[in-house]
Design an enzyme around this catalytic site. Sequence first.
Site, PDB file in Angstrom:
ATOM      1  CB  SER A 182      -0.842  -0.037   1.294  1.00  0.00           C
ATOM      2  OG  SER A 182      -1.880   0.937   1.039  1.00  0.00           O
ATOM      3  CG  HIS A 183       0.427   3.522   3.524  1.00  0.00           C
ATOM      4  ND1 HIS A 183      -0.645   2.473   3.586  1.00  0.00           N
ATOM      5  CD2 HIS A 183       1.007   3.974   4.543  1.00  0.00           C
ATOM      6  CE1 HIS A 183      -0.446   2.241   4.830  1.00  0.00           C
ATOM      7  NE2 HIS A 183       0.509   2.946   5.596  1.00  0.00           N
ATOM      8  CG  ASP A 188      -2.489   4.028  -1.437  1.00  0.00           C
ATOM      9  OD1 ASP A 188      -3.281   4.084  -2.528  1.00  0.00           O
ATOM     10  OD2 ASP A 188      -2.797   3.107  -0.788  1.00  0.00           O
ATOM     11  CG  ASP A 202      -2.985  -0.195  -2.489  1.00  0.00           C
ATOM     12  OD1 ASP A 202      -2.817   0.798  -1.997  1.00  0.00           O
ATOM     13  OD2 ASP A 202      -3.358  -1.026  -1.845  1.00  0.00           O
ATOM     14  CG  ASP A 253      -6.300   1.133  -1.188  1.00  0.00           C
ATOM     15  OD1 ASP A 253      -5.326   1.920  -0.847  1.00  0.00           O
ATOM     16  OD2 ASP A 253      -5.862  -0.018  -0.370  1.00  0.00           O
ATOM     17  NE  ARG A 254      -3.526   4.296   3.130  1.00  0.00           N
ATOM     18  CZ  ARG A 254      -3.038   4.636   4.260  1.00  0.00           C
ATOM     19  NH1 ARG A 254      -2.455   5.616   4.484  1.00  0.00           N
ATOM     20  NH2 ARG A 254      -3.034   3.428   5.122  1.00  0.00           N
ATOM     21  CE  LYS A 277      -7.386   2.294   2.202  1.00  0.00           C
ATOM     22  NZ  LYS A 277      -7.051   1.147   2.782  1.00  0.00           N
TER      23      LYS A 277
HETATM   24  C1  G16 Z   1      -5.018  -0.146   5.509  1.00  0.00           C
HETATM   25  C2  G16 Z   1      -6.262  -0.573   5.910  1.00  0.00           C
HETATM   26  C3  G16 Z   1      -7.212   0.483   6.451  1.00  0.00           C
HETATM   27  C4  G16 Z   1      -6.610   1.241   7.616  1.00  0.00           C
HETATM   28  C5  G16 Z   1      -5.181   1.517   7.154  1.00  0.00           C
HETATM   29  C6  G16 Z   1      -4.401   2.070   8.670  1.00  0.00           C
HETATM   30  O1  G16 Z   1      -4.818   0.777   4.592  1.00  0.00           O
HETATM   31  O2  G16 Z   1      -6.911  -1.155   4.645  1.00  0.00           O
HETATM   32  O3  G16 Z   1      -8.236  -0.127   6.556  1.00  0.00           O
HETATM   33  O4  G16 Z   1      -7.207   2.149   7.939  1.00  0.00           O
HETATM   34  O5  G16 Z   1      -4.378   0.341   6.810  1.00  0.00           O
HETATM   35  O6  G16 Z   1      -4.351   1.041   9.483  1.00  0.00           O
HETATM   36  P1  G16 Z   1      -3.332   0.928  10.655  1.00  0.00           P
HETATM   37  O7  G16 Z   1      -3.862   2.003  11.248  1.00  0.00           O
HETATM   38  O8  G16 Z   1      -3.309  -0.418  11.293  1.00  0.00           O
HETATM   39  O9  G16 Z   1      -1.740   1.140  10.058  1.00  0.00           O
HETATM   40  P2  G16 Z   1      -4.071   0.429   3.307  1.00  0.00           P
HETATM   41  O10 G16 Z   1      -4.114   1.664   2.374  1.00  0.00           O
HETATM   42  O11 G16 Z   1      -2.569   0.516   3.992  1.00  0.00           O
HETATM   43  O12 G16 Z   1      -4.345  -0.835   2.762  1.00  0.00           O
END
Ligand code: G16
Length: 543
Positions: free
Chosen positions: A113-114, A277, A279, A281-282, A376
Amino acid sequence: MSILTVATQPIEGQKPGTSGLRKKTRQFMQPHFLENFVQAILDAIGGAAGKTFVLGGDGRYFAPQAAQVILRMCAAQGAARVIVGQNALLSTPAASHLIRLNKTDGGFIMSASHNPGGPDEDFGLKFNMANGGPAPESVTDAIFAATRTITEYRLFEAQNVDLSSIGETMLGPMVVAVVDPVADYADLMETLFDFPALSAMFASGFRMQFDAMCAITGPYATEILEHRLGATPGTVVNGTPLPDFGGMHPDPNPVWAHDLMSAMFSPDAPDFGAASDGDGDRNMVVGRETYVAPSDSLAVLTANAHLAPGYRGGIVGVARSMPTSAAADRVAERLGVASFETPTGWKFFGNLLDAGRVTLCGEESFGTGSDHVREKDGLWAVLLWLNILAERRQSVAEILAAHWRDYGRNYYSRHDYEALPDDVANRIVGGLQARLGELAGQELEGMTVASADDFSYTDPVDGSVSEHQGLRIGFTDGSRFVIRLSGTGTEGATLRLYLERYVAGPDGLDLDVQEALAPVIDAAEALAHIREISGREGPQVIT
Ligand code: G16
């Protein structure tokens, strides 16, 4: 060509976090690490025989090699077909869509992801179910259990499959279907939004900057914004996905998307800015000199979704993660629709979406989405904002100000303390947790503690219970703070402090966010001693 059975043994640390397994890339590249985890997934879902999967990712370092391993393992275990994005590329929402569109049995998404990418950064893998959504806790628990008892894995001995050309090839008895990663997703967006109105808006001189942060949304944003909607070429910047994201940290927030922020706060700022981000989704949305906090974005989208064709009939409900501000709840109440508060993690929205109890979902962590997929969706949120701007013919700043006048403002911020030693983070959280029972009634910073608990969630659809989802301290004036440890980091512990204060208006709607939250910030320090125990002067990232 034959099937190889390789003896292996459990490898520590393969417990999926908030969203799949994320580790340092070099750890993922160690012998057996990826293979063990993929075998555990296949075992946990009852094998691959006769099944169809989707495979893709955000193109980060090691993904091309990982894709070949996953394909060989699926082939060895009898999968019928794997649909792969060309060059193993697929944004997370596009993968979710392909899983649903093709009625497959699920999909593998290669992404952290990010988190930054590269040999010294992060890699990740997660499995999404047939509904297109991340595997629920029952399945991730089963995957983890399988990683702890694994003794062997199977893979097909074969040459690498060519994933660069669209079309079908065979890997032993399994079909590998390489597809255009963008087309189906772009078609879906066209069914949800008023593309003619958006094209007309761009044709009339509306200017936008979309920062793809050298990550996966580049090709999607270029196709949709520039090719289908006619936005000026160059609207999409950093549009080519790179294995290390060009050294960027592909996290769309004011800290990491600083170039976009400077452009949007410059004298020649475009009308609208957005970033997404690693991937895809953000999303972060920015107007001219106007940053839109994700919690506010969810509330504005909830209040205005009916302006887009895909949501013209209205929404049935909205869900947000617990640490997300309550701004969307106020809109839901006004609309007379249900609102839900879930733990952090998109996987918790799946049941509500499948049961038709919510249409929109969102999180403070720059995630918003709807029932069109089960993830998302960054570009979707951007297009919904564009659709609203086209219909209301107002600026982002005007829309936000009107929203606050109407509903009041939930001032909101998240403070991240990154890479803390585990024992320090546990001392902070454990210390507060131990005192939860004695906090009610305490006065701090002119506020009185009304409630203090460790959030536990009972899924209203299947009754499953998820405990220890964050410590939340509420005050009698409606302010609150929440503390939890991130489940997505790969280095030490990241402690998140979420802060919220509601101002009903009409005065006090334009305060500086950190100043407005100062009493809550001080109260949190007085109760949790984050700075004191960690020895840090303050958070590394404030969003
Ligand atoms: C992921 C989850 C999200 C979550 C975020 C932060 O996002 O899919 O639902 O809100 O991580 O999670 P944490 O606070 O546990 O780091 P992504 O975009 O990284 O897949």
